[in-house]
Design an enzyme around this catalytic site. Structure first.
Site, PDB file in Angstrom:
ATOM      1  N   THR A   1       0.791  -1.227   0.000  1.00 29.65           N
ATOM      2  CA  THR A   1       0.000   0.000   0.000  1.00 29.65           C
ATOM      3  C   THR A   1       0.829   1.286   0.000  1.00 29.65           C
ATOM      4  O   THR A   1       0.518   2.196  -0.772  1.00 29.65           O
ATOM      5  CB  THR A   1      -0.988  -0.029   1.182  1.00 29.65           C
TER       6      THR A   1
ATOM      7  N   SER B   1       7.270  -0.087   3.548  1.00 30.09           N
ATOM      8  CA  SER B   1       6.129  -0.566   4.318  1.00 30.09           C
ATOM      9  C   SER B   1       6.380  -0.614   5.809  1.00 30.09           C
ATOM     10  O   SER B   1       5.512  -0.270   6.606  1.00 30.09           O
ATOM     11  CB  SER B   1       5.749  -1.975   3.849  1.00 30.09           C
TER      12      SER B   1
ATOM     13  N   GLY C   1       4.345   1.221   8.812  1.00 26.48           N
ATOM     14  CA  GLY C   1       3.987   0.445   9.988  1.00 26.48           C
ATOM     15  C   GLY C   1       5.223   0.250  10.851  1.00 26.48           C
ATOM     16  O   GLY C   1       6.322   0.023  10.340  1.00 26.48           O
TER      17      GLY C   1
ATOM     18  N   ASN D   1       8.138  -6.597  13.015  1.00 22.74           N
ATOM     19  CA  ASN D   1       7.453  -5.348  12.667  1.00 22.74           C
ATOM     20  C   ASN D   1       6.011  -5.378  13.148  1.00 22.74           C
ATOM     21  O   ASN D   1       5.641  -6.207  13.988  1.00 22.74           O
ATOM     22  CB  ASN D   1       7.512  -5.138  11.150  1.00 22.74           C
ATOM     23  N   LEU D   2       5.202  -4.537  12.596  1.00 14.87           N
ATOM     24  CA  LEU D   2       3.798  -4.444  12.982  1.00 14.87           C
ATOM     25  C   LEU D   2       3.031  -5.734  12.722  1.00 14.87           C
ATOM     26  O   LEU D   2       2.093  -6.054  13.436  1.00 14.87           O
ATOM     27  CB  LEU D   2       3.151  -3.286  12.225  1.00 14.87           C
ATOM     28  N   CYS D   3       3.402  -6.468  11.695  1.00 15.71           N
ATOM     29  CA  CYS D   3       2.639  -7.662  11.312  1.00 15.71           C
ATOM     30  C   CYS D   3       3.443  -8.943  11.433  1.00 15.71           C
ATOM     31  O   CYS D   3       3.053  -9.976  10.893  1.00 15.71           O
ATOM     32  CB  CYS D   3       2.107  -7.499   9.888  1.00 15.71           C
ATOM     33  N   THR D   4       4.576  -8.907  12.089  1.00 19.66           N
ATOM     34  CA  THR D   4       5.415 -10.048  12.490  1.00 19.66           C
ATOM     35  C   THR D   4       6.060 -10.815  11.341  1.00 19.66           C
ATOM     36  O   THR D   4       6.486 -11.947  11.545  1.00 19.66           O
ATOM     37  CB  THR D   4       4.652 -11.052  13.411  1.00 19.66           C
ATOM     38  N   GLU D   5       6.174 -10.204  10.150  1.00 21.15           N
ATOM     39  CA  GLU D   5       6.832 -10.935   9.058  1.00 21.15           C
ATOM     40  C   GLU D   5       8.233 -10.430   8.743  1.00 21.15           C
ATOM     41  O   GLU D   5       8.981 -11.080   8.015  1.00 21.15           O
ATOM     42  CB  GLU D   5       5.977 -10.893   7.782  1.00 21.15           C
TER      43      GLU D   5
ATOM     44  N   ALA E   1      -3.820  -7.525   3.591  1.00 23.01           N
ATOM     45  CA  ALA E   1      -5.236  -7.286   3.874  1.00 23.01           C
ATOM     46  C   ALA E   1      -5.922  -6.463   2.800  1.00 23.01           C
ATOM     47  O   ALA E   1      -7.055  -6.754   2.415  1.00 23.01           O
ATOM     48  CB  ALA E   1      -5.370  -6.591   5.232  1.00 23.01           C
TER      49      ALA E   1
ATOM     50  N   ILE F   1      -4.362  -5.222  -0.416  1.00 28.63           N
ATOM     51  CA  ILE F   1      -4.028  -5.465  -1.817  1.00 28.63           C
ATOM     52  C   ILE F   1      -4.675  -6.740  -2.339  1.00 28.63           C
ATOM     53  O   ILE F   1      -4.946  -6.849  -3.542  1.00 28.63           O
ATOM     54  CB  ILE F   1      -2.498  -5.485  -2.050  1.00 28.63           C
TER      55      ILE F   1
END
Length: 930
Positions: free
Chosen positions: A331, A346, A375, A559-563, A748, A750
């Protein structure tokens, strides 16, 4: 109701609104199910009165002056009230009764869904004049958008449109009525979602063409094929004049780029995808969009090709990949590429040091990074804990929590340019003296000054702690100012030093420490995870032992989304640049299209590498890190769709094997693409000394982790099929352009644009209402609908059953068992299948993956087994724990209730208690790095 409220009947006449008729209809519905014996029941009379009041209250939203309520609208609200009240059998009978009556009326009319006559409605123009609605144009438009879309019926859309018309409405309201009419029919056939998108596209074309031309213009799909190229050149110049587009874009060969635009790719969007694009991505000025979808994709492509030698050729290559949905950038890249502020990255990871300057500098950095859609993942472990000594004042520290509260409020205040909420995640190692207070940060009870309701949290768990849990041993908590080196140690070195500190504490050499039972702390972690959705469980040692960059620093958090698992500290803020290959586009019934996948990955890695050089860095520490290491995070989406295409159930050994083989293909070709870029452009600066430089690829790094674990604590398949030895030699010889290449993000947003399942997620439900920042959308599993149609099972009763059973097929007797298993929803799948598939992927990934886990009926024992299984299988991180909530998706009719103007809210399963503190399945807060 207003005293002059009117009802529009099916024959076009109107009559006075009479609430007693609603009461009669409700009474008949209950008697049809419960029998005549219920007629004299006081309960029934009281219930009917309450439901009637509820229906009338709901109808007040539509009963404005001069507006007549359509009879179907009233019946929709009756059905909705029955469903909300939990009277599902009555509502189901009511749905079937309505359909039977509709069929009877069609039979009496001698045809099905005949085209309605032109309504006696006038449109109010901007100058205030009223003219009759051009019904011929409306009919032509609807016929065009339904053309080629399976079983969509123009007459059905026109009939539904009439229900939303009133005299004096504006042309924009007429456009919206058309869109709403088509989208209410999505549950009848998923192709109506594409019809809705095409109607929105007609509105968007009129808006954009007029904005760019400075005069009223419009075009249908056939006309836009001829006009797109000319529009595109004008659009670029218009965007530069507005100060939105980088002036360099006007220096491209716009005629060549415009000729490459494929107008028919606008038709690939379903409604959710195009509405998301319209609301949140397309450039606009004063609320008017001036960017059409193909111009949007070309703008992003041009922004990524700015420094290419043949920038037009590369822009066209990038454009074709994006517009085909084969690959999609994250995004921030889609928002900002080609603009005057190209912040394209990102995720940002930081470490907060133990002094006030660093702490308050971290708040400033968070704000600047979040401003342009970043993020954040913050490592707070170095900050001393509650009761620790402060040398400067000879006082005692208040601990970590007050500082986290400020970080929480900073994330709320800076909302990513008004496009998305600011989002951050705080990480803390499990030996920190404040860990127990950290676990409570998201609770709804207690001192609110020590709560962070808007910030995510995650446990950074060392293997030594997990060994203590398995041995039911004790665990010692420390303040980091007294054990400063633990923060930078991992694996055996951490375990050895940690035990030495425990011995020192026993001798009284460490002031602040506390001993707890490891199992008790573990149980509390899992309890808080279930109750509040936080903190997530992530594993420190696998992230570091398998990191290609061990020689250059330590991974202190994700990070924010754990990847993302990148080094932080000193003058480096880790940055990652994301994009996802659409696996659904690269799979046939016979398996993976390897040639297409290879081509996609080669171009995708080049695009992501370009992000690093073009990116606008808001703080120097981010520039330092990105230029030195050049990490990217290539992931995937559409995994569930790929399984459906191959007829593979998610809960099967075949699905686990496909996860393995597909990720092997992605890993192999992505690593090779980065190595080829190194030969062309040069290696990343810190390559020497990395695992890459020693010929140790991600799959090889498994052995580094295995060496620190006992065999019964490491359960992972090591199989491989491709020529990895040849690739090892290529990497040793040519190097790598990027320190890290692979990471699977949640996707989520894209994936909504591309119309496929999110990331590696299992199917959520087969029919539900999705809520996000663009509104509420009916989502139907098109794969299932196609199969049910082929079996002659797709009808109104099946739609009703899917609503009644929350999108699940399990209890629908007439559906074959094969389809029930293939289309099993997330909470019908044992979560160990998700862990096993993730473990097989993880062996190929140099970073991590956002892994949500779904547990339908959580218990302490289930969660304990599940997260221990994740650790034993070598997973680096996990993300949300999803459990079924106390409430479920509305079982109402979606017809007439879908959309922002008249929305059915879905109670989606959360990772939290019924209060809903945690993230829902499509909560916009979780889109920050997508």
């Amino acid at each position: 109701m207003p005293p002059d409220a009117r009802v529009l009947r099916r024959d076009g006449t109107t009559s006075a609104f009479d609430a007693d008729k609603i009461s009669v209809a409700l009474t008949k519905a209950f008697l049809a199910v419960e029998g005549d014996g219920a007629a004299a029941s006081a309960r029934l009379h009281r219930l009917v009165a309450e439901l009637t009041d509820e229906v009338c209250t709901a109808l007040l939203r539509y009963a404005g002056p001069g507006t007549a309520l359509h009879i179907e609208q009233i019946q929709d609200q009756v059905e909705l009230a029955l469903m909300r009240g939990g009277h599902h059998q009555v509502a189901r009978a009511y749905v079937l009764y309505r359909e039977q009556r509709a069929e009877s009326r069609r039979a009496d009319a001698g045809s099905t869904e005949h085209e309605p006559q032109a309504p006696d409605v006038r449109i109010t123009r901007p100058d205030g004049q009223r003219t009759p609605v051009d019904w011929d144009r409306v009919c032509t438009l609807v016929e065009q958008v339904c053309s080629g879309l399976g079983r969509t019926e123009p007459a059905a859309v026109l009939k539904e449109t009439r229900r939303g018309l009133y005299d004096g409405m504006s042309s924009d309201e007429l456009n919206q009525a058309l869109i709403m009419a088509a989208r209410t029919l999505v549950e009848r056939d998923p192709d109506y979602s594409f019809a809705s998108a095409r109607l929105l596209l007609d509105k968007l074309r009129r808006e954009a063409l007029s904005a760019v031309a400075g005069a009223q213009r419009e075009a249908d799909q056939e006309q836009i094929r001829e006009q797109y190229a000319g529009y595109f050149a004008d659009y670029v110049r218009h965007g530069v004049r507005l100060g939105q587009l980088d002036p360099v874009l006007a220096e491209f060969d716009l005629e060549r780029l415009g000729a490459a635009l494929d107008a028919d790719r606008d038709l690939l969007f379903d409604y959710l995808g195009l509405q998301t694009l319209y609301d949140r991505y397309l450039l606009h000025h004063d609320g008017t969009r001036h960017e059409l979808p193909q111009a949007f994709f070309m703008r992003v492509a041009m922004g990524l090709a700015l420094r290419e030698d043949d920038r037009e050729a590369r822009a066209i290559e990038f454009y074709r990949l994006l517009s085909s949905f084969d690959f999609m950038c994250s995004t921030p890249t889609l928002f900002n590429s080609g603009t005057t502020h190209p912040q394209l990255s990102s995720c940002f990871l930081t470490t907060v040091d133990d002094d006030l300057d660093s702490i308050f500098q971290s708040y400033r950095n968070n704000a600047l990074l979040a401003k342009y859609s970043g993020g954040l993942g913050n490592d707070w472990t170095p900050v001393r804990g509650l009761g620790a000594h402060i040398n400067g004042t000879n006082g005692k520290s208040q601990g970590l929590v007050p500082f986290l509260k400020i970080a929480n409020d900073t994330a709320v205040a800076v909302n990513q340019g008004g496009k998305r909420k600011g989002a951050a995640c705080a990480y803390l190692e499990s030996w920190h003296i404040d860990i127990e207070e950290f676990l409570d940060l998201r609770k709804n009870t207690g001192d609110d000054r020590r709560r962070t309701h808007d910030m995510n949290t995650a446990n950074w768990v060392p293997d030594e702690f997990m060994r203590r849990v398995e041995a039911d041993a004790e665990w010692t908590l420390f303040s980091p100012d007294e054990v400063t080196d633990l923060h930078d140690l991992y694996g055996d070195a951490f375990a050895e030093r940690y035990r030495a500190y425990e011995t020192a504490a026993e001798r009284g050499e460490i002031r602040v420490h506390r001993t707890v039972r490891a199992v008790d702390l573990w149980r509390r972690m899992l309890t808080m995870l279930f109750e509040t959705g936080h903190p997530w469980i992530t594993f420190k040692d696998p992230c570091n032992l398998r990191s290609p960059q061990q020689h250059a620093g330590v991974v202190h958090s994700s990070n924010l989304c754990t990847e993302i698992t990148l080094n932080t500290g000193g003058d480096e803020v880790a940055v990652c640049n994301l994009g996802s290959v659409n696996l659904a586009q690269h799979v046939t019934a016979d398996g993976i299209d390897q040639q297409r996948l290879e081509g996609t990955l080669r171009t995708a890695v080049r695009m992501l590498d370009n992000v690093i050089d073009i990116n606008f860095y808001t703080i120097p520490q981010a520039w330092n890190s990105n230029m030195r290491h050049r990490p990217v995070g290539l992931g995937l989406m559409g995994f569930s769709d790929a399984l459906f295409t191959q007829r593979i159930p998610m809960d099967s050994a075949e699905a686990v094997e496909f996860a393995d083989r597909s990720m092997e293909q992605i890993s192999y070709h992505a690593i090779r693409a980065s190595s080829e870029l190194a030969a062309e452009r040069g290696r990343y600066e810190s390559f020497e000394g990395s695992l890459w430089s020693r010929g140790v690829l991600p799959v090889d790094s498994l052995e580094l982790l295995a060496a620190t674990r006992e065999q019964d604590r490491f359960e992972i398949d090591r199989s491989q099929e491709l020529d990895w030895e040849g690739l090892r030699e290529q990497v040793r010889t040519d190097g790598m352009r990027n320190s890290n290449v692979l990471a699977i993000a949640p996707t989520a947003t894209i994936s909504n644009i591309c119309g496929v399942g999110q990331s590696i997620e299992p199917l959520y439900r087969n029919l539900y209402v999705k809520s996000n920042m663009s509104g509420d959308f009916t989502v139907v599993n098109a794969h299932l609908v196609a199969d049910l149609k082929a079996a002659g099972l797709w009808d109104e009763a099946m739609v009703s059953d899917l609503k009644y059973f929350d999108g699940s097929l399990a209890a629908v007797d007439r559906v074959p068992d094969e389809l029930k298993r293939l289309y099993a929803t997330a909470f019908e799948i044992e979560p160990h299948w998700l862990v096993q598939a993730a473990a097989r992927r993880q062996k190929w990934i140099d970073q991590a993956q956002s892994l949500n886990l779904y547990v339908s009926r959580p218990s302490g024992r289930k969660l304990d087994e599940l997260y221990r299984l994740a650790w034993r299988h070598g997973l680096k991180t996990t993300y949300y724990l999803r459990s079924t909530a106390a409430t479920h998706v509305e079982k109402s009719t979606l017809s007439g209730t879908d959309g922002k103007l008249n929305a059915v809210q879905a109670s989606v399963p959360t990772a939290a208690e019924p209060a809903g503190e945690a993230c829902s399945v499509d909560d916009p807060d979780c889109e920050a790095c997508q």
